[in-house]
Design a protein around this motif. Structure first.
Motif, short mmCIF file in Angstrom:
data_model
loop_
_atom_site.label_atom_id
_atom_site.label_comp_id
_atom_site.label_asym_id
_atom_site.label_seq_id
_atom_site.Cartn_x
_atom_site.Cartn_y
_atom_site.Cartn_z
N THR A 28 69.75 41.68 130.63
CA THR A 28 70.66 41.24 131.68
C THR A 28 72.08 40.99 131.18
OG1 THR A 28 69.55 39.11 131.46
CG2 THR A 28 69.02 40.41 133.39
N ASP A 59 63.22 41.08 123.66
CA ASP A 59 62.74 41.84 124.81
C ASP A 59 63.71 42.97 125.16
OD1 ASP A 59 60.83 42.06 127.13
OD2 ASP A 59 62.74 41.89 128.19
N THR A 247 64.65 34.57 128.23
CA THR A 247 65.97 34.16 128.68
C THR A 247 67.02 34.90 127.87
OG1 THR A 247 67.36 32.26 129.26
CG2 THR A 247 66.22 32.15 127.14
N1 LIG Z 1 60.89 43.38 133.44
C1 LIG Z 1 61.92 43.32 134.26
O1 LIG Z 1 61.97 44.02 135.29
C2 LIG Z 1 63.05 42.41 133.93
C3 LIG Z 1 63.14 41.84 132.69
N2 LIG Z 1 64.17 40.99 132.37
C4 LIG Z 1 64.23 40.45 130.99
O2 LIG Z 1 64.34 39.04 131.03
C5 LIG Z 1 65.48 38.63 130.28
C6 LIG Z 1 66.00 37.31 130.81
O3 LIG Z 1 66.31 37.41 132.20
P1 LIG Z 1 67.47 36.56 132.85
O4 LIG Z 1 67.39 36.70 134.31
O5 LIG Z 1 68.75 36.89 132.19
O6 LIG Z 1 67.06 35.07 132.42
P2 LIG Z 1 67.53 33.63 132.88
O7 LIG Z 1 66.99 33.27 134.22
O8 LIG Z 1 67.18 32.74 131.76
O9 LIG Z 1 69.09 33.72 133.05
C7 LIG Z 1 69.95 33.80 131.95
C8 LIG Z 1 71.38 33.54 132.39
O10 LIG Z 1 71.50 32.20 132.81
C9 LIG Z 1 72.69 31.66 132.31
N3 LIG Z 1 72.55 30.20 132.31
C10 LIG Z 1 71.72 29.43 131.58
N4 LIG Z 1 71.87 28.14 131.86
C11 LIG Z 1 72.83 28.08 132.81
C12 LIG Z 1 73.45 27.00 133.52
N5 LIG Z 1 73.11 25.73 133.29
N6 LIG Z 1 74.38 27.31 134.44
C13 LIG Z 1 74.75 28.59 134.68
N7 LIG Z 1 74.21 29.65 134.04
C14 LIG Z 1 73.26 29.38 133.11
C15 LIG Z 1 72.79 32.28 130.94
O11 LIG Z 1 74.06 32.19 130.39
C16 LIG Z 1 72.37 33.71 131.25
O12 LIG Z 1 73.45 34.47 131.71
C17 LIG Z 1 66.42 39.82 130.39
O13 LIG Z 1 67.42 39.85 129.42
C18 LIG Z 1 65.44 40.97 130.24
O14 LIG Z 1 65.14 41.16 128.87
C19 LIG Z 1 65.10 40.65 133.30
C20 LIG Z 1 65.07 41.17 134.56
C21 LIG Z 1 64.07 42.13 134.97
#
Ligand SMILES: NC(=O)C1=CN([C@@H]2O[C@H](COP(=O)(O)OP(=O)(O)OC[C@H]3O[C@@H](n4cnc5c(N)ncnc54)[C@H](O)[C@@H]3O)[C@@H](O)[C@H]2O)C=CC1
Ligand SMILES: O=CCc1c[nH]c2ccccc12
Length: 298
Positions: A28, A59, A247
């Motif tokens: 992401t 991941d 994450t």
């Molecule tokens: N299999 C699939 O279809 C998918 C897999 N993924 C995998 O999962 C991983 C993690 O997914 P994410 O949605 O990114 O995870 P996530 O829900 O942990 O979100 C991460 C984001 O949240 C932000 N964040 C954290 N704390 C915060 C706060 N207090 N206030 C504002 N923003 C904050 C971070 O800076 C980052 O940009 C991806 O990198 C990917 O590897 C993601 C989407 C689809």
């Protein structure tokens, strides 16, 4: 895999392998739209930094376009291979030749095996037979030893049942969007029954893309109680249910914070239940919205 530093706990998969409960995701924050573009040094540096901080579960996916950067970061970090847990995934939407796609992923990663190979989603398949054939391809890859474990992603119960009808190997894991606003009814219980680990992407959705819902203020209250951040609370809600959390962040202070704070506390049963109850008041899906039916909550 060998143990992790900083005591990131490991969860046992149904094939006997172990997976760290917290992962650094490359899907992401920093993916590339063109996998063949020159190497992106920023992605390499961010990923190397995550490994140096202590993340061992990485991941990736073919569709993120950054397997080469992930591989370069792994090489640059210099951590023994058996101390890392590397996941990649085959396209969810394209009818690819599985072995060709897998070989290309390994080549880009510069690895001779991955710890986990996933089908990114079942949307490529037009029939049950096509899905079952893809799973058989993954079984052959596992049998070759080049993927230690195999699993799926974005599968609903019906698709898991289709695979289970003909599977020789039960999927080790299903990676799904899972957070308080997308609890999927009985889907997580179905996984427990079949000894399939659930892994959560988008765990922090209630404070990232679906802010101002009923969960945010309660996470804040718990963060104050435990002297941690609301993101730590969100990740604990996942991990304390035996689910693996994925994450990411380009801010190393956040990544460092999780490693420092998560071992310091656990949510109790009442707190887990209260988050689930508050979360069930709102429905939100952040990813693959065009693939799931608008009213699908499973
Ligand atoms: N299999 C699939 O279809 C998918 C897999 N993924 C995998 O999962 C991983 C993690 O997914 P994410 O949605 O990114 O995870 P996530 O829900 O942990 O979100 C991460 C984001 O949240 C932000 N964040 C954290 N704390 C915060 C706060 N207090 N206030 C504002 N923003 C904050 C971070 O800076 C980052 O940009 C991806 O990198 C990917 O590897 C993601 C989407 C689809
Ligand atoms: O897997 C996570 C979300 C996703 C779906 N398709 C793409 C393409 C490029 C980066 C991320 C994703």
């Amino acid at each position: 895999m060998a143990g992790t530093p900083l005591n990131i706990p490991l969860v046992k998969l149904n094939d006997g392998n172990e997976i760290p409960v917290l992962a650094y995701g490359l899907g992401t924050a920093r993916y590339k739209s063109d996998a063949d573009a020159p190497l992106d040094n920023e992605i390499i540096e961010l990923t190397k930094k995550a490994i140096e901080l202590g993340y061992r579960h990485l991941d990736g996916a073919e569709v993120y376009g950054n397997e080469a950067e992930l591989g370069a970061a792994i090489k640059a970090a210099g951590i023994p291979r058996d101390q890392l847990f590397v996941t990649t995934k085959i396209s969810a939407t394209e009818k690819k030749d599985t072995l060709e796609a897998f070989n290309l992923s390994l080549k880009k990663l510069g690895l001779d095996y991955v710890d986990l190979y996933l089908i990114h989603g079942a949307w490529f398949a037009d029939s049950e037979e096509e899905l079952q054939a893809k799973w058989a391809d993954l079984e052959a890859i596992k049998e070759s030893g080049r993927a230690k474990s195999i699993g799926v992603s974005n599968f609903l119960q019906g698709q898991l049942e289709t695979v289970l009808k003909t599977a020789k190997i039960v999927p080790a894991l299903n990676q799904i969007e899972y957070h308080p606003y997308l609890q999927h009814g009985d889907l997580v219980a179905f996984h427990k029954k079949h000894n399939i680990v659930v892994s959560s992407y988008g765990p922090l959705t209630p404070i990232v893309t679906a802010k101002d819902g009923p969960v945010g203020p309660y996470w804040k209250k718990l963060a104050e109680k435990y002297g941690v951040t609301d993101s730590d609370v969100g990740l604990r809600w996942i991990i304390d249910q035996g689910v693996v959390a994925l994450t990411t962040s380009s801010k190393s202070s956040r990544l460092e914070g999780y490693l420092a704070n998560l071992p310091k506390f656990k949510l109790n049963e009442e707190e887990i239940a209260e988050i689930s109850k508050l979360g069930s008041q709102k429905h939100f899906r952040g990813f693959w919205k065009d693939k799931f039916a608008a009213d699908d909550r499973s």
